[in-house]
Every structure is written in C-alpha cells, then in structure tokens.
Design a protein around this motif. Structure first.
Motif, PDB file in Angstrom:
ATOM      1  N   SER A  52       0.847  -1.189   0.000  1.00  0.00           N
ATOM      2  CA  SER A  52       0.000   0.000   0.000  1.00  0.00           C
ATOM      3  C   SER A  52       0.882   1.239   0.000  1.00  0.00           C
ATOM      4  O   SER A  52       1.888   1.287   0.715  1.00  0.00           O
ATOM      5  CB  SER A  52      -0.898   0.022   1.242  1.00  0.00           C
ATOM      6  OG  SER A  52      -1.782  -1.077   1.237  1.00  0.00           O
ATOM      7  N   LEU A 354       5.219   0.423   3.819  1.00  0.00           N
ATOM      8  CA  LEU A 354       4.409   1.143   2.840  1.00  0.00           C
ATOM      9  C   LEU A 354       5.250   1.513   1.628  1.00  0.00           C
ATOM     10  O   LEU A 354       6.457   1.740   1.731  1.00  0.00           O
ATOM     11  CB  LEU A 354       3.827   2.417   3.464  1.00  0.00           C
ATOM     12  CG  LEU A 354       2.987   2.237   4.724  1.00  0.00           C
ATOM     13  CD1 LEU A 354       2.534   3.591   5.270  1.00  0.00           C
ATOM     14  CD2 LEU A 354       1.781   1.343   4.449  1.00  0.00           C
ATOM     15  N   GLU A 414      -1.228   5.229   5.444  1.00  0.00           N
ATOM     16  CA  GLU A 414      -1.647   4.532   4.227  1.00  0.00           C
ATOM     17  C   GLU A 414      -3.135   4.699   3.946  1.00  0.00           C
ATOM     18  O   GLU A 414      -3.620   4.223   2.915  1.00  0.00           O
ATOM     19  CB  GLU A 414      -1.324   3.041   4.331  1.00  0.00           C
ATOM     20  CG  GLU A 414      -2.084   2.319   5.446  1.00  0.00           C
ATOM     21  CD  GLU A 414      -1.722   0.851   5.542  1.00  0.00           C
ATOM     22  OE1 GLU A 414      -1.930   0.109   4.550  1.00  0.00           O
ATOM     23  OE2 GLU A 414      -1.207   0.449   6.605  1.00  0.00           O
TER      24      GLU A 414
END
Length: 624
Positions: A52, A354, A414
């Motif tokens: 993500s 992330l 995120e």
C-alpha cells in the motif's frame, strides 16, 4: 552503442558473511536491537511489491540521463549516475551524486551538485569535484598494471557537513580503479576532498581533508586543508574530524587502520539517528544494526541483521521524523525494488511497510555494475538541515542512471478517511496534490498547471518514449462505490491515458483507456471494448458505479447512455484510483540476470516522441 559486461557477482561472499553474522547473535539478548515487528512483506513479482502506498508521496525525476541530448540532462551526456547525498541549508535543498560516462568504477569520474528552493524545481548539475588525473607510472599495491592516461573514480557515503557556525562543507573521495574489476574503495586510493559552499551559491577552493597513507602526497593536485588561510573553514574541518559518528561514514574508502574510525570492519553505507535517551542507532547495508552509548566511540555489539528486516546490498536509510517518530526507507527484498518506508514509535520497533516508489524505468543505457530499480536511498542526516514542510525527503538513483527526489508527508499513513472531492480549480494553491501520489519525470511530468482558460488542472504530459507520467489517489476502501472524473485530452491521434481502479495491493479490476486511435476503451479480459470516440480539446466526464459483489460496473460518458461491464480481474475492493500515460510494465522480473553480458543499450535511446497532454479537471468519489 554496445556496452559489454563480463563480470561475476561481487556480493556473493559478503552476502554469505552477513547472513552468517546475522545468525550468530541471539536477538533476544539484544533489547536495543532495531527490529521489524510488522506482518507485511514485499512480493518481488511486482515492482510495487503489492504494498500500500504512503499517502501523498511525490516522486520527481530531477535528472534524466541522456547521451544524445546532454543539454537536457547533465550537460555531459554521462549515463552512470548514482549514490546521492542530501542536505538542507540556507533555505535550499542540496544533492550531490557520482557520475561516470558509462559504468561504475570506469573512469573518469566526477561529483556534481544540484540545488532547489522547493524540492521540485532543480537547477542544472554543476561540477563540485572535477576529473582527477592519476599520475602516469602510479602503481597500486596488490594490483597488476601501471597507470597510464588514467583518471580517478569517485566514491563516497558522505556528502555534506554543516558546522556549528553554520558553514556548509561538501566532501567527496577520489579512488583508483586500475580496471573495471578493481575496487576503488580498498583503502589504496588518493584521499578525501572538501570544499565550502557559500550562501551565494559559489564554491570555495578544493582541499584534501584526508589522504590514504599509500598515496604520495607530493603528487596531489589540491593542497591539504590546513594550508587554507580561512580560519573558519579550517575550524569547521577540524570539528568534522572530531566526530566519530561522522567519521564512521568514511570507513570503506579510508585506510583499514585509520585512527579516526572506531569500528574498522567493512560494514557499508553507515547512517544513524539518536533516541530520546541519548543512545544512537546505527544502520548499514543488509539492514545491519547496532547501538552506541558514547556517540560512536564504541558499539554495544558487532552489527547484526535487524530481526524481521528484509534488505540486501542496497542501502537502508533511518531518521527521526517531524512527528517525533522514526522511519526507515529501503528496498525490502533481495532485489533493488520496490522502495518502501517503515515507521516506528520508539526508533527500535518498526511496525509497517508502505510503498514509496513502485516503478522501474527501463534501463536505457548499459554499463558496468548497473542494477535495476530505485536504489541507494539517502535522506538528510542529523545536523544537515530540516526542511520547513516537515516532510521526510529522500533521494536515490533509478538503475544507477537517473536521479530522483521524493517527499513523504508526515505523519506517514496509508489510509484516508474521506471520499474524494478534488476539483482542482477549487482547491487552495499549493495544496491540490496533498493527498495524491505522483510520479513525475523530466520528459513526462505530473503537476497542477493553469491553462488558457485560467483554470487549474492536474496535467499529465508525456513525450518520453521509455517512461510515463502517473498520478494516484488513495480512497476509503469500498466494495460498492461511484466515481466520476473529467478529462480534457489535447490530442486523439497519439499518446494514451490509462485509468485503473485498484485494490489495496495495487491490483486493478477495472481499466479504462483514452487510446492513441481516438477511442475510449475498457479492458474486458484479454480484449478491449470501445465505449465511445473522443476528440481533442473536448471535455469528457466519465461516471462509474462499481460493485465488487457482482464483479460488475456501469459506465457513462457525458450524456451518453449508461452501459454495464464486468471487471477484467477480481478484486476484494477498491482503495486506489490511478491515471497513467503508458502501458503497465513487468520487466525486469526476479528471473532477470543481475549481471548481463553483452548488454546492448536500448534501441533509439535518444528518441523523442510528440507530446501527449491529458488535463484532469476533477475526481469525485462516494460510497454506495
């Protein structure tokens, strides 16, 4: 041009050494060991790792290498560019990097500087440390051959130092590679150089600050720093030399018994940050880590692999962030992709992973030891400045070819909580892309601009034959949703714009295409279905209603009749909407050889194509 590589992997032995080293220690016995405690791992089958994205990341290519169009690149046409270092000083961003004509360790080499006031628009590269000639007849201990018409190559893990009196020093290292296999970082080079950067942007004289003891100082082109008549400059150099943590960055190029460097083992690419209790975390390649209680004079244990971290021979960067948390930025794989960020509340336990940069541009030019991916990441070290926007700024090379700078908003997250209502002309100036992730190139830009109608648009321009512009918006997770966007294409006979609706891992279920044949299409499995024709300069509002449970969506363009379509791939829901001016790419793969023999430059590396421009007026979403 054909560039031949006949090399063997040079990291096999050292990788095995570090693997053994990492298992030699009991991680439970080291309470102050940096560790990754999250559950997310990167999938190397995808350039984005199926991670993500951190929301609001802006990735900008600030130097696109070009042998054929040197005036649009670095002014030299050199295609090996790598190993960036950063600083922020005098309200200015500074980046220096190494540059060679073709490949790593193949002379000549030089170090260049780029500057920017806003981190987005950068000045052309300027030479900081020029080509250095090795005297004919020079012999390097343990290496066959005698120098003849040989120039030095450059290598450094440290680029800047801001003194207590706020003087900015920049440093580099001249090493000697007798051939393409010879290591210039073996402690048998020439030495480290230093010069001052003044507030007006001018450079002071070049001096040596440290020689390798094998070097004959009488043959030096530049004087020793103590010979400077500028007492403030000498004082700043002395201050730098008194700091073990700073000196530790020099270990690879320095004499193997240099008294200034406490930890003399060849752990590479050192960086560090302080914890609130005064302890200092050290990080090296392969995610090796240790703790020092006395500012780097001694280390609590020999560096070991940080438990849970996945990282190979690319650098790892760690620092404290503006929200009093900590972040590490690195390639979380045995490859140099993707580039990711992990966050820690205490500087020791890292809890997530992330995406920062999930693209791999085509490697246009071959060269010695060139590797695929966004790599050798570096941020702004402690003491070398703090940008006022509070963001985490990092720099790196792509394929050891192009130079990139990326900003990561802090706090690093995120998710977003609100649906999108981005009408760009109605958003505050400068904040239009606050929640957008952008991938913007020198020849394929992604930015907000005003058009002749005096309205603001998110504009994707592309005249890059090898890469594309990209913009992405994270949205609240939805299984049933409506999305509407308005696009004004400026042409319908070349270029393309793809719009994808993706899940959290970046896997698309729906793809629309403003194609180069003047047709707006949707992907239906292996084929495409035409929705409508489109014209240059006309506004198109596309409205979709998407339902994961039925794996279907309806689509309507302007006032045309609504039609129903099926997802071309199943997804569990939608978390991202992406606009891209090119086809998705999958090369390289994990099976692509790291060391390519008889590597050809790509065909037509200097090719320029007609610019395609797509003006995005708005994006609006809502849950159903």
């Amino acid at each position: 041009m054909i560039v031949t590589q006949k090399i063997t992997p040079r990291f096999v032995v050292i990788s095995m050494l570090f693997l053994l080293l990492g298992t030699t220690y009991s991680v439970n016995a080291q309470q102050d060991t940096v560790r990754y405690v999250g559950k997310t791992l990167s999938n190397i089958d995808y350039h984005h790792g199926q991670l993500s994205p951190a929301v609001g990341v802006h990735a900008t290519q600030i130097m696109r290498a070009s042998r054929e169009h040197a005036d649009k690149a670095d002014g030299f046409g050199w295609t090996y560019n790598h190993a960036t270092n950063m600083a922020y000083w005098n309200n200015t961003f500074f980046i220096q990097y190494l540059s060679n004509p073709v490949g790593e360790h193949i002379p000549p080499g030089q170090t260049v500087l780029m500057t920017s006031k806003d981190g987005t628009t950068w000045d052309k590269p300027k030479v900081l440390f020029p080509i250095y000639h090795v005297p004919d007849g020079w012999k390097k201990e343990g290496v066959e051959g005698v120098a003849k018409n040989l120039d030095a190559v450059m290598h450094q893990r440290m680029g800047f130092y801001v003194s207590k009196e706020k003087r900015l020093l920049t440093l580099a290292y001249y090493g000697i590679a007798m051939d393409e296999k010879d290591d210039p970082n073996d402690g048998k080079g020439i030495g480290r150089v230093v010069r001052e950067i003044h507030k007006d942007g001018s450079f002071g004289p070049i001096y040596f600050i440290r020689f390798n003891k094998s070097w004959d100082q009488s043959k030096s082109t530049f004087p020793f720093y103590k010979q400077s008549k500028d007492k403030g400059f000498v004082k700043a150099c002395d201050e730098l030399l008194s700091k073990p943590l700073v000196m530790q960055q020099w270990v690879e190029e320095a004499d193997r018994d240099d008294e200034l460097i406490p930890l003399k083992k060849q752990f590479k690419a050192f960086n560090y940050y302080h914890l609130p209790n005064g302890k200092v975390v050290g990080l090296w390649k392969f995610a090796l880590t240790s703790i020092t209680l006395d500012e780097g004079k001694t280390w609590e244990y020999s560096p070991l692999r940080a438990p849970g971290f996945v990282n190979s021979n690319a650098k790892i960067w760690g620092q404290k962030t503006s929200d009093n948390r900590y972040a590490t930025v690195y390639n979380p794989s045995e490859f140099r992709w993707p580039l990711a960020v992990s966050v820690s509340d205490d500087g020791l336990n890292y809890k997530n992973l992330l995406l920062v940069h999930g693209e791999i541009s085509p490697m246009r030019y071959g060269g010695n030891y060139k590797s695929y991916g966004p790599q050798y990441v570096r941020g702004i070290p402690e003491g070398d400045g703090i940008p006022p926007d509070g963001k985490l700024w990092v720099s790196y090379s792509m394929n050891k070819e192009d130079i990139w700078v990326t900003s990561i908003p802090v706090p690093i997250t995120e998710t977003v909580s609100d649906n999108v209502h981005d009408v760009f002309n109605e958003l505050p100036d400068g904040d239009e892309l606050q929640l957008w992730n952008t991938y913007s190139l020198s020849w394929a830009s992604t930015k907000v601009e005003k058009k002749n109608d005096r309205k603001k648009y998110l504009i994707l321009r592309d005249h890059d034959a090898f890469d594309y512009a990209r913009a992405e918006r994270v949205i609240p997770f939805a299984q049933k949703m409506e999305a509407s966007f308005t696009v004004v294409p400026e042409q319908n006979n070349h270029g393309l714009l793809q719009i994808e609706f993706q899940n959290k891992q970046g896997l698309p279920g729906v793809r629309l295409i403003f194609d180069s044949d003047g047709l707006l299409k949707t992907k239906t499995g292996a084929r495409f279905n035409t929705i409508t024709k489109y014209e240059a300069g006309k506004s198109y509002t596309v409205t979709l209603k998407l339902d994961v449970t039925s794996r279907s969506y309806t689509i309507k363009v302007n006032d045309d009749k609504e039609s129903t379509k099926i997802f071309y791939a199943p997804v569990d829901g939608f978390s991202r909407i992406m606009f891209r001016t090119g086809e998705a790419r999958t090369f390289p793969t994990p099976e692509t050889p790291a060391d390519i023999e008889d590597y050809d430059d790509l065909k037509d590396t200097g090719k320029e194509i007609p610019e395609a421009v797509f003006n995005i007026q708005s994006l609006i979403t809502k849950a159903l």
